[in-house]
Scaffold this motif. Structure first.
Motif, PDB file in Angstrom:
ATOM      1  N   GLY A  96       0.826  -1.211   0.000  1.00  0.00           N
ATOM      2  CA  GLY A  96       0.000   0.000   0.000  1.00  0.00           C
ATOM      3  C   GLY A  96       0.854   1.252   0.000  1.00  0.00           C
ATOM      4  N   ALA A  97       1.909   1.248   0.801  1.00  0.00           N
ATOM      5  CA  ALA A  97       2.818   2.395   0.841  1.00  0.00           C
ATOM      6  C   ALA A  97       3.522   2.584  -0.495  1.00  0.00           C
ATOM      7  CB  ALA A  97       3.839   2.221   1.964  1.00  0.00           C
ATOM      8  N   ALA A  98       3.936   1.491  -1.127  1.00  0.00           N
ATOM      9  CA  ALA A  98       4.627   1.584  -2.420  1.00  0.00           C
ATOM     10  C   ALA A  98       3.704   2.098  -3.515  1.00  0.00           C
ATOM     11  CB  ALA A  98       5.197   0.221  -2.801  1.00  0.00           C
ATOM     12  N   VAL A  99       2.456   1.661  -3.492  1.00  0.00           N
ATOM     13  CA  VAL A  99       1.494   2.110  -4.509  1.00  0.00           C
ATOM     14  C   VAL A  99       1.315   3.623  -4.435  1.00  0.00           C
ATOM     15  CG1 VAL A  99      -0.937   2.043  -5.214  1.00  0.00           C
ATOM     16  CG2 VAL A  99       0.273  -0.082  -4.709  1.00  0.00           C
ATOM     17  N   VAL A 100       1.060   4.140  -3.256  1.00  0.00           N
ATOM     18  CA  VAL A 100       0.810   5.581  -3.152  1.00  0.00           C
ATOM     19  C   VAL A 100       2.088   6.390  -3.290  1.00  0.00           C
ATOM     20  CG1 VAL A 100      -1.323   5.271  -1.841  1.00  0.00           C
ATOM     21  CG2 VAL A 100       0.821   5.622  -0.616  1.00  0.00           C
ATOM     22  N   ALA A 101       3.236   5.818  -2.917  1.00  0.00           N
ATOM     23  CA  ALA A 101       4.508   6.533  -3.092  1.00  0.00           C
ATOM     24  C   ALA A 101       4.820   6.739  -4.566  1.00  0.00           C
ATOM     25  CB  ALA A 101       5.640   5.777  -2.414  1.00  0.00           C
ATOM     26  N   ALA A 102       4.383   5.811  -5.398  1.00  0.00           N
ATOM     27  CA  ALA A 102       4.660   5.914  -6.828  1.00  0.00           C
ATOM     28  C   ALA A 102       3.732   6.890  -7.554  1.00  0.00           C
ATOM     29  CB  ALA A 102       4.537   4.536  -7.480  1.00  0.00           C
TER      30      ALA A 102
END
Length: 135
Positions: free
Chosen positions: A14-20
């Motif tokens: 979830g963190a990686a999705v929104v960070a991208a």
């Protein structure tokens, strides 16, 4: 896969999705997430695009970070639900995470003006030796 591992991986995902979102890595990340959910018949493209638009249209970097922080738990929950039903998707999700096996992503912008020079490097080093120039 243990519940604790699912929770941890989903939170990282979830963190990686929104960070991208709103970065050069977005299209690759988006495509990977869509592929994961599409395998079980779920459509997430609209939600991804709406959330990415929230981040992209933020007034400044602080607002974009706040939007990302607000969106991350929702994507973590979606990924947790997906992994609970399909633990075999874990490796595919891990491949989307830069810190856990995916390729790290870097962006560098260099501008030289008025006879300036730019020496840029990522993931390495650069050594410049400049001697006297003869006229």
């Amino acid at each position: 896969m243990l519940e604790e591992q699912i929770v941890t991986l989903a939170a990282s995902g979830g963190a990686a999705v929104v960070a991208a979102m709103a970065t050069d890595a977005w299209q690759t990340t988006r495509d990977g997430v869509v592929r994961l959910f599409r395998r079980q018949g779920a459509e997430v493209e609209g939600r991804l695009d709406e959330d990415a638009a929230l981040v992209a249209t933020a007034a400044d970097a602080e607002s974009a970070d706040a939007a990302r922080q607000a969106l991350a738990p929702g994507w973590a929950l979606k990924l947790r639900t997906l992994l609970a039903a399909h633990p075999e998707y874990a490796e595919e999700l891990r491949a989307l995470l830069p810190a856990e096996g995916g390729a790290p992503h870097s962006v560098q912008y260099n501008t030289a003006r008025d006879q300036g020079r730019v020496f840029g490097v990522q993931n390495g080093s650069i050594v410049i030796h400049q001697g006297q120039q003869e006229a």
